[in-house]
Design an enzyme around this catalytic site. Structure first.
Site, PDB file in Angstrom:
ATOM      1  N   TYR A 285     -15.513  64.371  70.324  1.00 13.09           N
ATOM      2  CA  TYR A 285     -16.290  63.532  69.403  1.00 13.09           C
ATOM      3  C   TYR A 285     -17.514  62.993  70.140  1.00 13.09           C
ATOM      4  O   TYR A 285     -17.496  62.783  71.340  1.00 13.09           O
ATOM      5  CB  TYR A 285     -15.453  62.443  68.743  1.00 13.09           C
ATOM      6  CG  TYR A 285     -14.658  61.489  69.604  1.00 13.09           C
ATOM      7  CD1 TYR A 285     -15.263  60.505  70.381  1.00 13.09           C
ATOM      8  CD2 TYR A 285     -13.260  61.509  69.572  1.00 13.09           C
ATOM      9  CE1 TYR A 285     -14.519  59.602  71.121  1.00 13.09           C
ATOM     10  CE2 TYR A 285     -12.501  60.611  70.311  1.00 13.09           C
ATOM     11  CZ  TYR A 285     -13.146  59.653  71.080  1.00 13.09           C
ATOM     12  OH  TYR A 285     -12.404  58.749  71.806  1.00 13.09           O
ATOM     13  N   CYS A 286     -18.603  62.860  69.393  1.00 17.27           N
ATOM     14  CA  CYS A 286     -19.911  62.454  69.922  1.00 17.27           C
ATOM     15  C   CYS A 286     -20.335  63.321  71.110  1.00 17.27           C
ATOM     16  O   CYS A 286     -20.607  62.818  72.206  1.00 17.27           O
ATOM     17  CB  CYS A 286     -19.894  60.978  70.320  1.00 17.27           C
ATOM     18  SG  CYS A 286     -21.568  60.284  70.532  1.00 17.27           S
TER      19      CYS A 286
END
Length: 269
Positions: A135-136
């Site tokens: 994520y990110c």
């Protein structure tokens, strides 16, 4: 350059927007006063969304999913996509000024945080490259043995620069990854993994504890960063966030920052 300052925001967590409001104030102040800051902050069971996340086609479904899982959604004022913040995650901001004559590139600013992290953990083989299904994801994902344990974002205000890193110290990283995976599945549906949003795979990420095969507390990690910070910058002074705010910032300046965050977060209502 004035002596560096360390602030720990645990004692000044007035509301969900306090860390970001303080970061912006510190970033402006850094340039005004030619001062470097190291700012620690944490959240309880929060999913911090980036502005791109708020443009997902089924955002309301994603927000409902976040809340069903027991997290509070907050839209941040810096770049990047969604991340998880809880009691096992330490957020660290390295804040410093730049001059008109000596501009600091985006990558050079990220390198400062990478260098600080390596200085804090010299025993670890920390690499910086994108872990696509984390994520990110970003160029400055920090990893050990190919597994991401930290991600970095950046914000610039009036020649002040804040480089912000979340660091997964301990806890259940697989559950964090699963929560973000479910958010994107709910907010994107059949478009999951497209349009620049990550197809989150929890197996691409781990905690510092897991990767270094030894237990860590948040306080231990803070002490390692403080020691590294003091070696790299002028020996720092520790100041209570509430005392610093009372001394240096007018109440109306604080209220203005909180209102900006309020407006940014109307999207999740």
């Amino acid at each position: 350059m004035k002596p560096a300052i360390r602030l720990d925001q645990d004692v000044y967590h007035k509301n969900d927007f306090s860390p970001f409001a303080l970061t912006d104030l510190l970033t402006e102040y850094s340039k005004q006063q030619e001062q470097v800051f190291l700012h620690f902050w944490q959240y309880d069971q929060t999913i911090i969304l980036g502005m791109k996340d708020t443009r997902t086609p089924y955002l309301n479904d994603g927000i409902k999913l976040i809340e069903t899982l027991g997290y509070t959604p907050v839209v941040r004022n810096s770049g990047g996509l969604g991340i998880v913040s809880d009691e096992g995650v330490l957020n660290i901001s390295l804040i410093f000024p730049q001059s008109d004559q000596n501009k600091i590139s985006i990558d050079d600013a990220y390198e400062r945080m990478l260098f600080l992290t390596r200085e804090a953990f010299p025993e670890a083989k920390i690499r910086a490259f994108e872990i696509p299904n984390s994520y990110c994801p970003g160029t400055y994902d920090l990893s050990i043995d190919g597994k991401k344990f930290a991600g970095i974002a950046q914000r610039r205000i009036k020649n002040g620069i804040s480089v912000m890193m979340y660091l997964s110290v301990n806890g259940d990283q697989a559950s964090r990854g699963k929560a973000m995976q479910q958010f994107y599945q709910s907010a994107l549906k059949e478009r999951f993994g497209t349009d620049g949003y990550p197809a989150v795979d929890p197996q691409t990420m781990a905690t510092l504890e897991e990767l270094l095969d030894r237990p860590f507390t948040i306080d231990e990690v803070k002490e390692k960063f403080i020691a590294a910070f003091d070696r790299l910058y002028t020996p720092s002074t520790s100041i209570d966030s509430s005392i610093w705010l009372e001394k240096e910032i007018l109440p109306e300046q604080w209220d203005k920052q909180i209102e900006r965050m309020n407006q940014r977060n109307i999207l999740k209502e």
